[in-house]
Motif scaffolding. Structure first.
Motif, short mmCIF file in Angstrom:
data_model
loop_
_atom_site.label_atom_id
_atom_site.label_comp_id
_atom_site.label_asym_id
_atom_site.label_seq_id
_atom_site.Cartn_x
_atom_site.Cartn_y
_atom_site.Cartn_z
N HIS A 1 0.89 3.57 6.75
CA HIS A 1 -0.50 3.89 6.48
C HIS A 1 -1.30 2.60 6.29
CE1 HIS A 1 -0.12 8.27 5.05
NE2 HIS A 1 0.92 7.98 5.82
N ALA A 2 -2.54 2.64 6.67
CA ALA A 2 -3.45 1.54 6.38
C ALA A 2 -3.89 1.69 4.92
CB ALA A 2 -4.65 1.58 7.30
N VAL A 3 -4.01 0.58 4.22
CA VAL A 3 -4.45 0.61 2.82
C VAL A 3 -5.48 -0.48 2.58
CG1 VAL A 3 -2.24 1.51 1.98
CG2 VAL A 3 -2.62 -0.94 2.00
N MET A 4 -6.20 -0.34 1.46
CA MET A 4 -7.08 -1.40 0.99
C MET A 4 -6.95 -1.48 -0.52
SD MET A 4 -10.98 -0.07 0.95
CE MET A 4 -11.59 0.70 -0.51
N TRP A 5 -7.23 -2.65 -1.05
CA TRP A 5 -7.23 -2.85 -2.49
C TRP A 5 -8.66 -2.86 -2.96
CZ3 TRP A 5 -3.30 -4.77 0.38
CH2 TRP A 5 -2.02 -4.62 -0.12
N LYS A 6 -8.97 -2.10 -4.00
CA LYS A 6 -10.31 -2.09 -4.59
C LYS A 6 -10.44 -3.30 -5.50
CE LYS A 6 -11.88 2.65 -4.70
NZ LYS A 6 -12.36 3.71 -5.58
N ASN A 7 -11.64 -3.79 -5.62
CA ASN A 7 -11.90 -4.92 -6.51
C ASN A 7 -12.27 -4.39 -7.90
OD1 ASN A 7 -12.19 -7.51 -7.35
ND2 ASN A 7 -14.25 -7.77 -6.56
N ASP A 8 -11.37 -3.59 -8.47
CA ASP A 8 -11.58 -3.09 -9.82
C ASP A 8 -10.55 -3.72 -10.75
OD1 ASP A 8 -9.23 -1.73 -9.18
OD2 ASP A 8 -10.16 0.25 -9.10
N ALA A 9 -10.64 -3.42 -12.03
CA ALA A 9 -9.74 -4.04 -13.01
C ALA A 9 -8.27 -3.75 -12.72
CB ALA A 9 -10.10 -3.58 -14.42
N ALA A 10 -7.98 -2.56 -12.20
CA ALA A 10 -6.60 -2.17 -11.94
C ALA A 10 -6.13 -2.60 -10.55
CB ALA A 10 -6.45 -0.65 -12.08
N ARG A 11 -7.03 -3.15 -9.74
CA ARG A 11 -6.69 -3.51 -8.34
C ARG A 11 -6.08 -2.29 -7.64
NH1 ARG A 11 -9.85 -7.56 -8.30
NH2 ARG A 11 -9.12 -9.54 -9.08
N THR A 12 -6.80 -1.19 -7.70
CA THR A 12 -6.37 0.08 -7.16
C THR A 12 -6.10 -0.02 -5.65
OG1 THR A 12 -7.76 1.16 -8.80
CG2 THR A 12 -6.97 2.53 -6.96
N ILE A 13 -4.99 0.54 -5.22
CA ILE A 13 -4.66 0.62 -3.80
C ILE A 13 -5.14 1.98 -3.29
CG2 ILE A 13 -2.83 0.71 -2.08
CD1 ILE A 13 -1.19 -1.11 -3.90
N VAL A 14 -5.90 1.94 -2.21
CA VAL A 14 -6.42 3.16 -1.60
C VAL A 14 -5.71 3.37 -0.27
CG1 VAL A 14 -8.47 4.30 -0.66
CG2 VAL A 14 -8.67 2.83 -2.69
N ASP A 15 -5.07 4.53 -0.10
CA ASP A 15 -4.41 4.88 1.15
C ASP A 15 -5.46 5.42 2.10
OD1 ASP A 15 -2.93 5.94 3.23
OD2 ASP A 15 -1.52 7.00 1.94
N LEU A 16 -5.68 4.75 3.22
CA LEU A 16 -6.68 5.16 4.19
C LEU A 16 -6.14 6.22 5.14
CD1 LEU A 16 -8.09 1.64 5.04
CD2 LEU A 16 -9.10 3.35 3.52
N GLY A 17 -4.84 6.44 5.11
CA GLY A 17 -4.25 7.43 5.99
C GLY A 17 -3.91 6.82 7.35
N THR A 18 -3.67 7.70 8.30
CA THR A 18 -3.20 7.24 9.61
C THR A 18 -4.13 7.59 10.76
OG1 THR A 18 -1.98 9.28 9.94
CG2 THR A 18 -0.79 7.46 8.91
N VAL A 19 -5.25 8.24 10.53
CA VAL A 19 -6.18 8.74 11.54
C VAL A 19 -5.56 9.92 12.28
CG1 VAL A 19 -7.69 8.22 13.51
CG2 VAL A 19 -7.20 6.44 11.82
N ILE A 20 -4.35 9.74 12.82
CA ILE A 20 -3.63 10.82 13.49
C ILE A 20 -2.32 10.99 12.73
CG2 ILE A 20 -2.53 11.58 15.63
CD1 ILE A 20 -4.38 9.61 17.10
N ASP A 21 -2.07 12.20 12.22
CA ASP A 21 -0.86 12.43 11.43
C ASP A 21 0.40 12.03 12.19
OD1 ASP A 21 -2.22 13.35 9.24
OD2 ASP A 21 -2.11 15.45 9.83
N GLY A 22 1.33 11.42 11.47
CA GLY A 22 2.62 11.07 12.03
C GLY A 22 2.65 9.77 12.80
#
Length: 156
Positions: A1-22
């Motif tokens: 999966h593609a991910v991004m890190w938020k610039n918050d205190a916890a450095r939250t990782i956001v799963d962007l998903g795959t656009v097309i499942d699988g």
């Protein structure tokens, strides 16, 4: 999966998903508005993709040049201009010549056709590397059989 890190205190990782499942997904660039570009891989084919900066990080596949069936993205600037490549997958020869591409408004344009006939004469663009907010693109090109780094500056 593609991910991004938020610039918050916890450095939250956001799963962007795959656009097309699988399928596999990778992020390659992000602008100040939080728009993300990347690619989705399915077997031998790779498709350019974009994730919007909405609550759901809505994703979309980007179109390729006519006749092509594989491509990638490299970067996106603050104006939403995306750079990458488009190609036709060839089972026998792996991949045919890759064509550097610019997506503006969601539509691909082969970057080679934008070269000035005088200053771009003899250069064959082979790869894009980055785009800045002035629209300048860093790329590689062949000229006289040699690979060269080039800076492409849009005309006003």
């Amino acid at each position: 999966h593609a991910v991004m890190w938020k610039n918050d205190a916890a450095r939250t990782i956001v799963d962007l998903g795959t656009v097309i499942d699988g399928h596999l997904a990778a992020a390659t660039g992000m602008n100040d508005a939080g728009e993300i570009v990347g690619e989705v891989t399915a077997g031998a084919s790779t498709q350019p993709a974009m994730w919007h900066n909405d609550v759901a990080h809505t994703s979309q596949l980007l179109p390729l040049l006519p006749g092509d069936d594989t491509g990638t993205t490299v970067d996106i600037n603050n104006a939403g201009v995306i750079i990458g490549s488009s190609a036709k997958y060839d089972v026998q020869n792996n991949i045919a010549p890759v064509r550097p591409v610019v997506w503006e408004g969601g539509f691909p344009v082969e970057l080679q056709v934008w070269l000035d006939p005088a200053t771009g004469f003899g250069y064959t663009l082979t790869e894009t590397r980055g785009i800045n907010n002035a629209g300048q693109i860093i790329a590689t090109a062949l000229r006289n059989g040699l690979t060269r780094a080039v800076l492409l500056t849009p005309l006003p």
